[in-house]
Design a protein around this motif. Structure first.
Motif: not given
Length: 228
Positions: A15-20, A69-74
Protein backbone atom coordinates in the motif's frame (compact mmCIF):
# COMPACT_ATOMS: atom_id res chain seq x y z
CA UNK A 1 -19.30 2.72 1.71
CA UNK A 2 -16.01 2.85 3.67
CA UNK A 3 -13.89 -0.27 3.62
CA UNK A 4 -12.48 -0.36 7.16
CA UNK A 5 -9.41 -2.52 7.62
CA UNK A 6 -7.03 -3.02 10.52
CA UNK A 7 -3.64 -1.86 9.31
CA UNK A 8 -1.00 -4.55 9.24
CA UNK A 9 2.21 -5.21 7.32
CA UNK A 10 1.06 -8.54 5.93
CA UNK A 11 -2.10 -7.30 4.18
CA UNK A 12 -0.90 -3.80 3.33
CA UNK A 13 2.77 -4.30 2.46
CA UNK A 14 2.27 -2.86 -1.04
CA UNK A 15 0.00 0.00 0.00
CA UNK A 16 1.19 3.49 -0.89
CA UNK A 17 0.12 6.83 0.51
CA UNK A 18 -0.62 9.77 -1.80
CA UNK A 19 -0.98 13.42 -0.83
CA UNK A 20 -3.14 14.22 -3.84
CA UNK A 21 -6.22 14.40 -1.58
CA UNK A 22 -4.79 17.56 0.00
CA UNK A 23 -5.97 19.50 -3.04
CA UNK A 24 -9.63 18.92 -2.14
CA UNK A 25 -9.39 20.06 1.49
CA UNK A 26 -10.28 23.70 2.13
CA UNK A 27 -10.41 23.36 5.93
CA UNK A 28 -8.61 21.14 8.45
CA UNK A 29 -9.05 20.80 12.18
CA UNK A 30 -6.03 21.63 14.34
CA UNK A 31 -5.25 21.32 18.04
CA UNK A 32 -3.60 23.82 20.37
CA UNK A 33 -0.08 22.43 19.87
CA UNK A 34 -0.42 23.24 16.16
CA UNK A 35 -1.37 26.90 16.53
CA UNK A 36 2.16 28.31 16.52
CA UNK A 37 3.48 26.46 13.45
CA UNK A 38 0.15 26.79 11.61
CA UNK A 39 -0.12 30.55 12.16
CA UNK A 40 2.91 31.11 9.92
CA UNK A 41 1.03 29.82 6.87
CA UNK A 42 -2.74 29.65 7.41
CA UNK A 43 -5.61 31.64 8.91
CA UNK A 44 -6.72 29.90 12.10
CA UNK A 45 -10.42 30.26 12.86
CA UNK A 46 -13.09 28.55 14.92
CA UNK A 47 -16.22 26.89 13.62
CA UNK A 48 -18.92 24.59 14.97
CA UNK A 49 -19.46 20.88 14.50
CA UNK A 50 -22.63 20.56 12.40
CA UNK A 51 -23.96 17.72 14.56
CA UNK A 52 -23.08 18.89 18.09
CA UNK A 53 -22.71 22.66 17.73
CA UNK A 54 -19.44 22.48 19.68
CA UNK A 55 -16.65 24.83 18.68
CA UNK A 56 -13.38 23.53 17.28
CA UNK A 57 -10.35 25.19 15.71
CA UNK A 58 -9.11 24.78 12.18
CA UNK A 59 -7.06 26.27 9.39
CA UNK A 60 -8.64 27.74 6.26
CA UNK A 61 -6.81 26.58 3.12
CA UNK A 62 -9.38 27.54 0.51
CA UNK A 63 -12.39 29.76 -0.02
CA UNK A 64 -14.62 27.11 -1.59
CA UNK A 65 -15.31 23.50 -0.59
CA UNK A 66 -13.19 21.01 -2.50
CA UNK A 67 -10.48 23.50 -3.46
CA UNK A 68 -7.23 24.00 -1.57
CA UNK A 69 -5.54 27.24 -2.62
CA UNK A 70 -2.39 26.60 -0.59
CA UNK A 71 -1.02 23.66 -2.57
CA UNK A 72 1.85 24.44 -4.94
CA UNK A 73 2.79 21.61 -7.30
CA UNK A 74 0.63 19.36 -5.15
CA UNK A 75 2.39 20.27 -1.90
CA UNK A 76 1.45 22.43 1.06
CA UNK A 77 3.69 24.96 2.85
CA UNK A 78 6.24 23.81 5.41
CA UNK A 79 3.59 22.93 7.99
CA UNK A 80 1.08 20.21 7.18
CA UNK A 81 -1.74 19.89 9.74
CA UNK A 82 -2.05 16.56 11.51
CA UNK A 83 -5.64 16.26 10.29
CA UNK A 84 -4.31 16.09 6.72
CA UNK A 85 -1.40 13.83 7.60
CA UNK A 86 -3.74 11.22 9.05
CA UNK A 87 -6.31 11.29 6.21
CA UNK A 88 -7.66 7.79 5.69
CA UNK A 89 -6.35 6.60 9.10
CA UNK A 90 -8.23 6.31 12.38
CA UNK A 91 -7.83 4.85 15.84
CA UNK A 92 -10.31 2.15 16.87
CA UNK A 93 -9.92 0.27 20.14
CA UNK A 94 -6.29 1.32 20.33
CA UNK A 95 -5.45 0.06 16.84
CA UNK A 96 -4.72 1.92 13.60
CA UNK A 97 -7.54 1.39 11.10
CA UNK A 98 -7.63 2.54 7.48
CA UNK A 99 -10.45 3.39 5.12
CA UNK A 100 -9.21 1.44 2.11
CA UNK A 101 -11.53 3.45 -0.18
CA UNK A 102 -10.10 6.82 0.86
CA UNK A 103 -8.54 8.94 -1.88
CA UNK A 104 -5.12 8.82 -0.23
CA UNK A 105 -4.90 5.16 -1.28
CA UNK A 106 -6.85 5.36 -4.53
CA UNK A 107 -4.05 6.72 -6.69
CA UNK A 108 -1.86 3.64 -6.33
CA UNK A 109 1.15 5.92 -6.15
CA UNK A 110 3.02 7.82 -3.48
CA UNK A 111 5.11 6.73 -0.54
CA UNK A 112 5.09 3.18 0.86
CA UNK A 113 3.68 2.56 4.30
CA UNK A 114 6.01 -0.29 5.11
CA UNK A 115 9.67 -1.04 4.57
CA UNK A 116 10.62 -4.34 2.87
CA UNK A 117 11.46 -5.59 6.37
CA UNK A 118 7.86 -5.02 7.44
CA UNK A 119 8.70 -2.05 9.67
CA UNK A 120 6.84 1.24 9.44
CA UNK A 121 8.20 3.46 6.65
CA UNK A 122 8.62 7.25 7.18
CA UNK A 123 5.17 7.97 5.69
CA UNK A 124 3.47 5.70 8.23
CA UNK A 125 5.55 7.12 11.07
CA UNK A 126 4.28 10.59 10.16
CA UNK A 127 0.72 9.28 10.21
CA UNK A 128 1.27 7.67 13.61
CA UNK A 129 2.64 10.92 14.98
CA UNK A 130 -0.32 12.85 13.56
CA UNK A 131 -2.78 10.43 15.15
CA UNK A 132 -0.98 10.88 18.46
CA UNK A 133 -1.08 14.70 18.16
CA UNK A 134 -4.83 14.64 17.58
CA UNK A 135 -5.54 11.99 20.20
CA UNK A 136 -3.63 13.92 22.85
CA UNK A 137 -4.63 17.38 21.72
CA UNK A 138 -8.36 17.43 21.03
CA UNK A 139 -9.51 17.25 24.66
CA UNK A 140 -6.95 19.87 25.75
CA UNK A 141 -8.00 22.17 22.91
CA UNK A 142 -11.66 21.72 23.79
CA UNK A 143 -10.82 22.85 27.34
CA UNK A 144 -9.01 25.95 26.04
CA UNK A 145 -11.95 26.86 23.82
CA UNK A 146 -14.30 26.47 26.80
CA UNK A 147 -12.16 28.96 28.73
CA UNK A 148 -12.33 31.39 25.82
CA UNK A 149 -16.11 30.98 25.78
CA UNK A 150 -16.34 31.43 29.54
CA UNK A 151 -14.68 34.83 29.07
CA UNK A 152 -16.90 35.59 26.04
CA UNK A 153 -13.88 36.01 23.81
CA UNK A 154 -15.14 34.19 20.72
CA UNK A 155 -17.17 36.18 18.22
CA UNK A 156 -18.29 35.75 14.57
CA UNK A 157 -15.95 37.09 11.92
CA UNK A 158 -17.19 38.72 8.72
CA UNK A 159 -15.23 37.31 5.78
CA UNK A 160 -16.46 38.99 2.60
CA UNK A 161 -14.34 39.34 -0.52
CA UNK A 162 -14.82 40.92 -3.93
CA UNK A 163 -12.66 39.93 -6.88
CA UNK A 164 -11.51 41.71 -10.01
CA UNK A 165 -14.09 39.95 -12.17
CA UNK A 166 -16.89 41.37 -10.03
CA UNK A 167 -17.69 38.16 -8.21
CA UNK A 168 -18.22 38.27 -4.46
CA UNK A 169 -17.62 35.55 -1.91
CA UNK A 170 -18.64 35.29 1.72
CA UNK A 171 -17.49 32.71 4.26
CA UNK A 172 -20.08 31.99 6.92
CA UNK A 173 -19.90 30.08 10.18
CA UNK A 174 -16.40 31.21 11.18
CA UNK A 175 -15.35 32.76 14.49
CA UNK A 176 -12.33 34.53 15.94
CA UNK A 177 -11.04 35.86 19.26
CA UNK A 178 -12.29 39.37 19.98
CA UNK A 179 -9.26 41.51 20.83
CA UNK A 180 -11.57 44.14 22.30
CA UNK A 181 -13.04 41.60 24.70
CA UNK A 182 -9.59 40.18 25.43
CA UNK A 183 -8.12 43.57 26.28
CA UNK A 184 -11.13 44.40 28.48
CA UNK A 185 -10.62 41.37 30.72
CA UNK A 186 -9.94 41.98 34.40
CA UNK A 187 -6.27 41.74 35.32
CA UNK A 188 -6.77 38.49 37.23
CA UNK A 189 -8.46 36.80 34.27
CA UNK A 190 -5.82 37.99 31.81
CA UNK A 191 -3.06 36.79 34.13
CA UNK A 192 -4.70 33.37 34.42
CA UNK A 193 -4.89 33.09 30.63
CA UNK A 194 -1.25 34.16 30.35
CA UNK A 195 0.02 31.66 32.91
CA UNK A 196 -2.01 28.88 31.37
CA UNK A 197 -0.63 29.54 27.89
CA UNK A 198 -4.04 30.47 26.52
CA UNK A 199 -3.10 34.09 25.91
CA UNK A 200 -0.32 33.12 23.52
CA UNK A 201 -2.75 30.96 21.55
CA UNK A 202 -5.31 33.78 21.41
CA UNK A 203 -2.76 36.15 19.89
CA UNK A 204 -1.52 33.45 17.52
CA UNK A 205 -5.07 32.94 16.28
CA UNK A 206 -5.86 36.60 15.81
CA UNK A 207 -2.51 37.28 14.16
CA UNK A 208 -3.06 34.48 11.67
CA UNK A 209 -6.25 36.05 10.31
CA UNK A 210 -4.10 38.21 8.01
CA UNK A 211 -3.57 35.13 5.84
CA UNK A 212 -7.17 35.46 4.64
CA UNK A 213 -5.89 38.28 2.43
CA UNK A 214 -3.34 35.89 0.96
CA UNK A 215 -6.06 33.39 0.13
CA UNK A 216 -8.10 36.16 -1.50
CA UNK A 217 -5.11 37.22 -3.60
CA UNK A 218 -4.39 33.66 -4.74
CA UNK A 219 -8.06 33.13 -5.60
CA UNK A 220 -8.15 36.39 -7.55
CA UNK A 221 -4.93 35.56 -9.42
CA UNK A 222 -6.30 32.17 -10.47
CA UNK A 223 -9.50 33.75 -11.72
CA UNK A 224 -7.42 36.14 -13.81
CA UNK A 225 -5.24 33.31 -15.15
CA UNK A 226 -8.29 31.22 -16.08
CA UNK A 227 -9.71 34.17 -18.02
CA UNK A 228 -6.65 34.44 -20.28
Amino acid sequence: MPDWQMLNGADHAALRLSRSADGTRHFAQIVADEFLPAMLHYPILFTKHPETGAFYAGVVMGLEPGRNLMTVDGRLPDYRPADLERQGFFIAEGQVVIDREHAVFAAGEGQPLFEPTGEAAPALKRVQQALHVLDQGIAATDAIIRRFLDHRLIEPIDVSMQFDDGRQLRLDGLYTISLDALHALPDAAALALFRGGDLQLAYAQTGSVRHLRTLGRIHNDRIATAAL
